[in-house]
Design a protein around this motif. Structure first.
Motif, PDB file in Angstrom:
ATOM      1  N   ARG A  45       0.841  -1.191   0.000  1.00 42.19           N
ATOM      2  CA  ARG A  45       0.000   0.000   0.000  1.00 42.19           C
ATOM      3  C   ARG A  45       0.881   1.248   0.000  1.00 42.19           C
ATOM      4  O   ARG A  45       1.914   1.282   0.675  1.00 42.19           O
ATOM      5  N   GLU A  46       0.489   2.251  -0.757  1.00 42.20           N
ATOM      6  CA  GLU A  46       1.242   3.495  -0.798  1.00 42.20           C
ATOM      7  C   GLU A  46       0.308   4.687  -0.652  1.00 42.20           C
ATOM      8  O   GLU A  46      -0.864   4.643  -1.028  1.00 42.20           O
ATOM      9  N   GLY A  47       0.853   5.743  -0.081  1.00 44.08           N
ATOM     10  CA  GLY A  47       0.084   6.959   0.062  1.00 44.08           C
ATOM     11  C   GLY A  47      -0.046   7.683  -1.262  1.00 44.08           C
ATOM     12  O   GLY A  47       0.895   7.702  -2.054  1.00 44.08           O
ATOM     13  N   VAL A  48      -1.204   8.227  -1.508  1.00 47.33           N
ATOM     14  CA  VAL A  48      -1.462   8.968  -2.740  1.00 47.33           C
ATOM     15  C   VAL A  48      -1.494  10.461  -2.450  1.00 47.33           C
ATOM     16  O   VAL A  48      -0.821  11.249  -3.120  1.00 47.33           O
ATOM     17  N   ILE A  49      -2.294  10.859  -1.496  1.00 49.07           N
ATOM     18  CA  ILE A  49      -2.392  12.278  -1.155  1.00 49.07           C
ATOM     19  C   ILE A  49      -3.088  12.393   0.189  1.00 49.07           C
ATOM     20  O   ILE A  49      -3.991  11.616   0.493  1.00 49.07           O
ATOM     21  N   CYS A  50      -2.650  13.344   0.970  1.00 48.24           N
ATOM     22  CA  CYS A  50      -3.228  13.548   2.293  1.00 48.24           C
ATOM     23  C   CYS A  50      -3.498  15.037   2.505  1.00 48.24           C
ATOM     24  O   CYS A  50      -2.760  15.876   1.976  1.00 48.24           O
ATOM     25  N   ILE A  51      -4.512  15.330   3.289  1.00 45.84           N
ATOM     26  CA  ILE A  51      -4.846  16.714   3.577  1.00 45.84           C
ATOM     27  C   ILE A  51      -5.314  16.861   5.020  1.00 45.84           C
ATOM     28  O   ILE A  51      -5.976  15.972   5.553  1.00 45.84           O
ATOM     29  N   SER A  52      -4.925  17.964   5.610  1.00 49.12           N
ATOM     30  CA  SER A  52      -5.398  18.297   6.945  1.00 49.12           C
ATOM     31  C   SER A  52      -6.648  19.144   6.804  1.00 49.12           C
ATOM     32  O   SER A  52      -6.615  20.200   6.185  1.00 49.12           O
ATOM     33  N   SER A  53      -7.745  18.698   7.378  1.00 51.38           N
ATOM     34  CA  SER A  53      -9.001  19.435   7.251  1.00 51.38           C
ATOM     35  C   SER A  53      -8.951  20.765   7.996  1.00 51.38           C
ATOM     36  O   SER A  53      -9.657  21.703   7.651  1.00 51.38           O
ATOM     37  N   SER A  54      -8.132  20.850   9.025  1.00 51.88           N
ATOM     38  CA  SER A  54      -8.114  22.054   9.853  1.00 51.88           C
ATOM     39  C   SER A  54      -7.320  23.186   9.220  1.00 51.88           C
ATOM     40  O   SER A  54      -7.715  24.350   9.315  1.00 51.88           O
ATOM     41  N   ASP A  55      -6.197  22.873   8.565  1.00 55.40           N
ATOM     42  CA  ASP A  55      -5.389  23.960   8.033  1.00 55.40           C
ATOM     43  C   ASP A  55      -5.016  23.801   6.564  1.00 55.40           C
ATOM     44  O   ASP A  55      -4.285  24.626   6.015  1.00 55.40           O
ATOM     45  N   GLY A  56      -5.514  22.762   5.932  1.00 55.26           N
ATOM     46  CA  GLY A  56      -5.305  22.597   4.505  1.00 55.26           C
ATOM     47  C   GLY A  56      -3.950  22.073   4.088  1.00 55.26           C
ATOM     48  O   GLY A  56      -3.653  21.989   2.888  1.00 55.26           O
ATOM     49  N   ARG A  57      -3.095  21.712   5.024  1.00 53.53           N
ATOM     50  CA  ARG A  57      -1.798  21.142   4.646  1.00 53.53           C
ATOM     51  C   ARG A  57      -2.045  19.914   3.773  1.00 53.53           C
ATOM     52  O   ARG A  57      -2.953  19.145   4.016  1.00 53.53           O
ATOM     53  N   THR A  58      -1.208  19.762   2.765  1.00 51.36           N
ATOM     54  CA  THR A  58      -1.331  18.599   1.906  1.00 51.36           C
ATOM     55  C   THR A  58       0.028  17.931   1.725  1.00 51.36           C
ATOM     56  O   THR A  58       1.080  18.553   1.900  1.00 51.36           O
ATOM     57  N   TYR A  59      -0.028  16.681   1.395  1.00 50.13           N
ATOM     58  CA  TYR A  59       1.193  15.921   1.111  1.00 50.13           C
ATOM     59  C   TYR A  59       0.870  14.924   0.011  1.00 50.13           C
ATOM     60  O   TYR A  59      -0.175  14.261   0.058  1.00 50.13           O
ATOM     61  N   TRP A  60       1.723  14.865  -0.962  1.00 52.67           N
ATOM     62  CA  TRP A  60       1.574  13.824  -1.979  1.00 52.67           C
ATOM     63  C   TRP A  60       2.931  13.500  -2.575  1.00 52.67           C
ATOM     64  O   TRP A  60       3.801  14.372  -2.651  1.00 52.67           O
TER      65      TRP A  60
END
Length: 123
Positions: A45-60
């Motif tokens: 399994r690999e990460g595709v994209i992540c987001i913080s709902s509180s401050d909008g930080r994203t990672y992909w």
């Protein structure tokens, strides 16, 4: 009870687009980070994209930068994964996940996981 319901998977030709949805319930959406992950047959399994709902930080990861985007609808407790310029190597079961900690989601250790939705990209 925390629940995550992923939907929107299907068959698409290479170069096409698809939008996945993840409907969340049982928790306050704005307090959580949400991530999309995928697992192809025979692969980890690999990460595709992540987001913080509180401050909008994203990672992909670089593999999807410029092609995939994530967005939130806090009113509907739903997160979307817009996938463009799809490639056959994007074929996988896609999962959404949630946790209070953004870092925990990025690490793939989220507390809550939804069932997967299959995306198949034909060449």
């Amino acid at each position: 009870e925390v629940q995550l319901q992923a939907s929107g998977g299907g068959l698409v030709q290479a170069g096409g687009s698809l939008r996945l949805s993840c409907a969340a319930s049982g928790f306050t959406f704005e307090d959580y980070a949400i991530g999309w992950f995928r697992q192809a047959p025979g692969k980890e399994r690999e990460g595709v994209i992540c987001i913080s709902s509180s401050d909008g930080r994203t990672y992909w990861p670089n593999s999807v930068k410029g092609r995939f985007a994530i967005s939130l609808d806090n009113a509907k407790n739903t997160v979307y994964l817009q996938m463009n310029s799809l490639k056959p190597e994007d074929t996988a079961v896609y999962y959404c996940a949630a946790d209070r900690s953004f870092g925990t989601v990025v690490a793939g250790m989220a507390a809550y996981w939804g069932q997967g939705t299959l995306v198949t990209v034909s060449s």
